[in-house]
Scaffold this motif. Structure first.
Motif, PDB file in Angstrom:
ATOM      1  N   TYR A 196       0.816  -1.216   0.000  1.00  0.00           N
ATOM      2  CA  TYR A 196       0.000   0.000   0.000  1.00  0.00           C
ATOM      3  C   TYR A 196       0.846   1.261   0.000  1.00  0.00           C
ATOM      4  O   TYR A 196       1.871   1.346   0.684  1.00  0.00           O
ATOM      5  N   GLY A 197       0.379   2.250  -0.779  1.00  0.00           N
ATOM      6  CA  GLY A 197       0.961   3.570  -0.681  1.00  0.00           C
ATOM      7  C   GLY A 197       0.643   4.185   0.671  1.00  0.00           C
ATOM      8  O   GLY A 197      -0.286   3.752   1.360  1.00  0.00           O
ATOM      9  N   MET A 198       1.420   5.175   1.053  1.00  0.00           N
ATOM     10  CA  MET A 198       1.261   5.815   2.350  1.00  0.00           C
ATOM     11  C   MET A 198       1.337   7.329   2.204  1.00  0.00           C
ATOM     12  O   MET A 198       2.008   7.864   1.318  1.00  0.00           O
ATOM     13  N   TRP A 226      -2.944  17.820   2.947  1.00  0.00           N
ATOM     14  CA  TRP A 226      -2.147  16.699   2.476  1.00  0.00           C
ATOM     15  C   TRP A 226      -0.709  17.164   2.258  1.00  0.00           C
ATOM     16  O   TRP A 226      -0.478  18.258   1.715  1.00  0.00           O
ATOM     17  N   VAL A 227       0.261  16.355   2.674  1.00  0.00           N
ATOM     18  CA  VAL A 227       1.674  16.734   2.612  1.00  0.00           C
ATOM     19  C   VAL A 227       2.442  15.937   1.558  1.00  0.00           C
ATOM     20  O   VAL A 227       3.162  16.512   0.738  1.00  0.00           O
ATOM     21  N   ALA A 228       2.309  14.599   1.609  1.00  0.00           N
ATOM     22  CA  ALA A 228       3.121  13.781   0.716  1.00  0.00           C
ATOM     23  C   ALA A 228       2.546  12.374   0.608  1.00  0.00           C
ATOM     24  O   ALA A 228       1.812  11.913   1.490  1.00  0.00           O
ATOM     25  N   PHE A 229       2.909  11.701  -0.489  1.00  0.00           N
ATOM     26  CA  PHE A 229       2.521  10.311  -0.753  1.00  0.00           C
ATOM     27  C   PHE A 229       3.721   9.561  -1.304  1.00  0.00           C
ATOM     28  O   PHE A 229       4.520  10.118  -2.067  1.00  0.00           O
ATOM     29  N   ILE A 230       3.820   8.278  -0.916  1.00  0.00           N
ATOM     30  CA  ILE A 230       4.843   7.420  -1.482  1.00  0.00           C
ATOM     31  C   ILE A 230       4.190   6.136  -1.952  1.00  0.00           C
ATOM     32  O   ILE A 230       3.351   5.553  -1.258  1.00  0.00           O
ATOM     33  N   ARG A 231       4.563   5.682  -3.131  1.00  0.00           N
ATOM     34  CA  ARG A 231       4.042   4.457  -3.694  1.00  0.00           C
ATOM     35  C   ARG A 231       4.440   3.263  -2.846  1.00  0.00           C
ATOM     36  O   ARG A 231       5.408   3.325  -2.087  1.00  0.00           O
ATOM     37  N   TYR A 232       3.725   2.163  -2.966  1.00  0.00           N
ATOM     38  CA  TYR A 232       3.925   0.989  -2.124  1.00  0.00           C
ATOM     39  C   TYR A 232       5.363   0.477  -2.150  1.00  0.00           C
ATOM     40  O   TYR A 232       5.877  -0.007  -1.140  1.00  0.00           O
ATOM     41  N   ASP A 233       6.039   0.637  -3.282  1.00  0.00           N
ATOM     42  CA  ASP A 233       7.416   0.145  -3.390  1.00  0.00           C
ATOM     43  C   ASP A 233       8.444   1.264  -3.274  1.00  0.00           C
ATOM     44  O   ASP A 233       9.644   1.042  -3.458  1.00  0.00           O
ATOM     45  N   ASN A 247       8.479  -2.134   8.048  1.00  0.00           N
ATOM     46  CA  ASN A 247       7.087  -1.656   8.094  1.00  0.00           C
ATOM     47  C   ASN A 247       6.997  -0.229   8.636  1.00  0.00           C
ATOM     48  O   ASN A 247       6.136   0.082   9.481  1.00  0.00           O
ATOM     49  N   THR A 248       7.876   0.615   8.155  1.00  0.00           N
ATOM     50  CA  THR A 248       7.969   1.968   8.699  1.00  0.00           C
ATOM     51  C   THR A 248       8.009   3.016   7.584  1.00  0.00           C
ATOM     52  O   THR A 248       8.699   2.852   6.585  1.00  0.00           O
ATOM     53  N   LEU A 249       7.267   4.077   7.817  1.00  0.00           N
ATOM     54  CA  LEU A 249       7.211   5.249   6.934  1.00  0.00           C
ATOM     55  C   LEU A 249       7.949   6.392   7.615  1.00  0.00           C
ATOM     56  O   LEU A 249       7.917   6.511   8.849  1.00  0.00           O
ATOM     57  N   TYR A 250       8.583   7.236   6.816  1.00  0.00           N
ATOM     58  CA  TYR A 250       9.334   8.366   7.364  1.00  0.00           C
ATOM     59  C   TYR A 250       8.947   9.670   6.668  1.00  0.00           C
ATOM     60  O   TYR A 250       8.490   9.681   5.531  1.00  0.00           O
ATOM     61  N   LEU A 251       9.210  10.761   7.384  1.00  0.00           N
ATOM     62  CA  LEU A 251       9.121  12.083   6.774  1.00  0.00           C
ATOM     63  C   LEU A 251      10.294  12.903   7.298  1.00  0.00           C
ATOM     64  O   LEU A 251      10.345  13.237   8.491  1.00  0.00           O
ATOM     65  N   GLN A 252      11.260  13.169   6.424  1.00  0.00           N
ATOM     66  CA  GLN A 252      12.388  14.023   6.778  1.00  0.00           C
ATOM     67  C   GLN A 252      12.001  15.461   6.464  1.00  0.00           C
ATOM     68  O   GLN A 252      11.671  15.789   5.314  1.00  0.00           O
ATOM     69  N   LYS A 259      -2.771   5.384   5.675  1.00  0.00           N
ATOM     70  CA  LYS A 259      -2.660   4.322   4.674  1.00  0.00           C
ATOM     71  C   LYS A 259      -3.539   4.665   3.481  1.00  0.00           C
ATOM     72  O   LYS A 259      -4.693   5.078   3.644  1.00  0.00           O
ATOM     73  N   ASP A 260      -2.992   4.490   2.276  1.00  0.00           N
ATOM     74  CA  ASP A 260      -3.818   4.675   1.091  1.00  0.00           C
ATOM     75  C   ASP A 260      -4.813   3.527   0.980  1.00  0.00           C
ATOM     76  O   ASP A 260      -4.514   2.398   1.332  1.00  0.00           O
ATOM     77  N   GLY A 261      -6.016   3.841   0.487  1.00  0.00           N
ATOM     78  CA  GLY A 261      -7.062   2.836   0.456  1.00  0.00           C
ATOM     79  C   GLY A 261      -7.050   1.923  -0.753  1.00  0.00           C
ATOM     80  O   GLY A 261      -7.842   0.976  -0.812  1.00  0.00           O
ATOM     81  N   THR A 262      -6.161   2.169  -1.700  1.00  0.00           N
ATOM     82  CA  THR A 262      -6.136   1.387  -2.934  1.00  0.00           C
ATOM     83  C   THR A 262      -4.935   0.453  -2.956  1.00  0.00           C
ATOM     84  O   THR A 262      -3.797   0.906  -2.822  1.00  0.00           O
ATOM     85  N   TYR A 263      -5.186  -0.841  -3.156  1.00  0.00           N
ATOM     86  CA  TYR A 263      -4.129  -1.849  -3.162  1.00  0.00           C
ATOM     87  C   TYR A 263      -3.153  -1.600  -4.311  1.00  0.00           C
ATOM     88  O   TYR A 263      -3.575  -1.403  -5.454  1.00  0.00           O
ATOM     89  N   SER A 264      -1.875  -1.546  -3.971  1.00  0.00           N
ATOM     90  CA  SER A 264      -0.797  -1.422  -4.970  1.00  0.00           C
ATOM     91  C   SER A 264      -0.989  -0.242  -5.924  1.00  0.00           C
ATOM     92  O   SER A 264      -0.652  -0.343  -7.103  1.00  0.00           O
ATOM     93  N   SER A 265      -1.514   0.848  -5.408  1.00  0.00           N
ATOM     94  CA  SER A 265      -1.741   2.004  -6.275  1.00  0.00           C
ATOM     95  C   SER A 265      -0.459   2.801  -6.495  1.00  0.00           C
ATOM     96  O   SER A 265       0.345   2.976  -5.587  1.00  0.00           O
ATOM     97  N   SER A 266      -0.301   3.290  -7.710  1.00  0.00           N
ATOM     98  CA  SER A 266       0.836   4.159  -8.025  1.00  0.00           C
ATOM     99  C   SER A 266       0.482   5.621  -7.808  1.00  0.00           C
ATOM    100  O   SER A 266       1.359   6.478  -7.848  1.00  0.00           O
ATOM    101  N   TRP A 267      -0.783   5.884  -7.563  1.00  0.00           N
ATOM    102  CA  TRP A 267      -1.344   7.237  -7.566  1.00  0.00           C
ATOM    103  C   TRP A 267      -2.025   7.459  -6.224  1.00  0.00           C
ATOM    104  O   TRP A 267      -2.750   6.597  -5.752  1.00  0.00           O
ATOM    105  N   PRO A 268      -1.789   8.590  -5.595  1.00  0.00           N
ATOM    106  CA  PRO A 268      -2.447   8.821  -4.297  1.00  0.00           C
ATOM    107  C   PRO A 268      -3.959   8.849  -4.425  1.00  0.00           C
ATOM    108  O   PRO A 268      -4.489   9.436  -5.373  1.00  0.00           O
ATOM    109  N   SER A 269      -4.642   8.252  -3.481  1.00  0.00           N
ATOM    110  CA  SER A 269      -6.105   8.275  -3.520  1.00  0.00           C
ATOM    111  C   SER A 269      -6.654   8.652  -2.146  1.00  0.00           C
ATOM    112  O   SER A 269      -6.334   9.701  -1.624  1.00  0.00           O
ATOM    113  N   LEU A 270      -7.506   7.778  -1.606  1.00  0.00           N
ATOM    114  CA  LEU A 270      -8.125   8.106  -0.328  1.00  0.00           C
ATOM    115  C   LEU A 270      -7.304   7.509   0.804  1.00  0.00           C
ATOM    116  O   LEU A 270      -6.408   6.711   0.601  1.00  0.00           O
ATOM    117  N   MET A 271      -7.644   7.910   2.024  1.00  0.00           N
ATOM    118  CA  MET A 271      -6.909   7.451   3.210  1.00  0.00           C
ATOM    119  C   MET A 271      -7.861   6.693   4.123  1.00  0.00           C
ATOM    120  O   MET A 271      -8.779   7.310   4.693  1.00  0.00           O
TER     121      MET A 271
END
Lengths: 109, 123
Positions: free
Chosen positions: B32-34, B47-54, B77-82, B98-110
């Motif tokens: 999941y994207g975050m 909204w500040v930032a999004f990162i793709r699942y990979d 299993n950790t997300l960061y913001l520098q 957590k982004d609500g869309t499985y394996s999404s490349s594009w930010p969507s809902l939370m």
């Protein structure tokens, strides 16, 4: 960037009444990719509605969403005491830069 | 159960740096994207930032572009913001979501949010 304008800013209602919240977009929202969130004081937001009209898991059916294009509505059919909160709309799908509306506070009259 | 726990907030001087962390559990983090979303005192959500699942795609709000960097460690299993070159207007509660869309490349809902961590930028 899509700008979302929510109205009214504050809605004063009594428990049992119907609440109608509006979210208007500055340009058409792609495929009705519009979400609604509820936030209570001191808490994180909670997803209520996605895709303009689909309820998230565990959300009571007194919450419903409608609309398309640039005009969207969140309706709470009969307000329960726990529904008094701030509600935000959010668009996704049109741009990788997400935007939220400014919020509508639903307060007890 | 699905859980997100932020940490790393605090008081920092203007121009300073801070790194926020978000520990995820209860779901397949690497699928999941975050997001990071912030809320200034008495204000709405931003909204500040999004990162793709990979981790291969990242998107930022214009207000933080060039100063903030989102990253993730799927092995932890950790997300960061520098956050660098911090300004008074960066003062806010920072939520990871957590982004609500499985394996999404594009930010969507939370669909899942943490409780937030507070960042105060002040001299």
């Amino acid at each position: 960037e899509i700008v979302l304008t929510q109205s009214p800013g504050t809605l004063s209602l009594s428990p049992g009444e119907r609440a109608t919240l509006s979210c208007r977009a500055s340009q058409s929202v792609s495929s009705s990719y519009l979400a609604w969130y509820q936030q209570k004081p001191g808490q994180a937001p909670r997803l209520l509605i996605y895709g303009a009209s689909s309820r998230a898991t565990g959300i009571p059916d007194r919450f419903s969403g409608s609309g398309s294009g640039t005009d969207f509505t969140l309706t709470i059919s009969r307000l329960e005491p726990e529904d008094f909160a701030v509600y935000y709309c959010q668009q996704y799908g049109s741009s990788p830069q997400l935007t939220f509306g400014g919020g509508t506070k639903v307060e007890i009259k | 159960q699905v859980q997100l726990v932020e940490s790393g907030g605090g008081v920092v001087q203007p121009g300073g740096s801070l790194r926020l962390s978000c520990a995820a559990s209860g779901f397949t983090f690497s699928s999941y994207g975050m997001h990071w979303v912030r809320q200034a005192p008495g204000k709405g959500l931003e909204w500040v930032a999004f990162i793709r699942y990979d981790g291969s795609n990242k998107y930022y709000a214009d207000s933080v572009k060039g100063r903030f960097t989102i990253s993730r460690d799927n092995s932890k299993n950790t997300l960061y913001l520098q956050m660098n070159s911090l300004r008074a207007e960066d003062t806010a509660v920072y939520y990871c979501a957590k982004d609500g869309t499985y394996s999404s490349s594009w930010p969507s809902l939370m669909d899942v949010w943490g409780k937030g961590t507070t960042v105060t930028v002040s001299s």
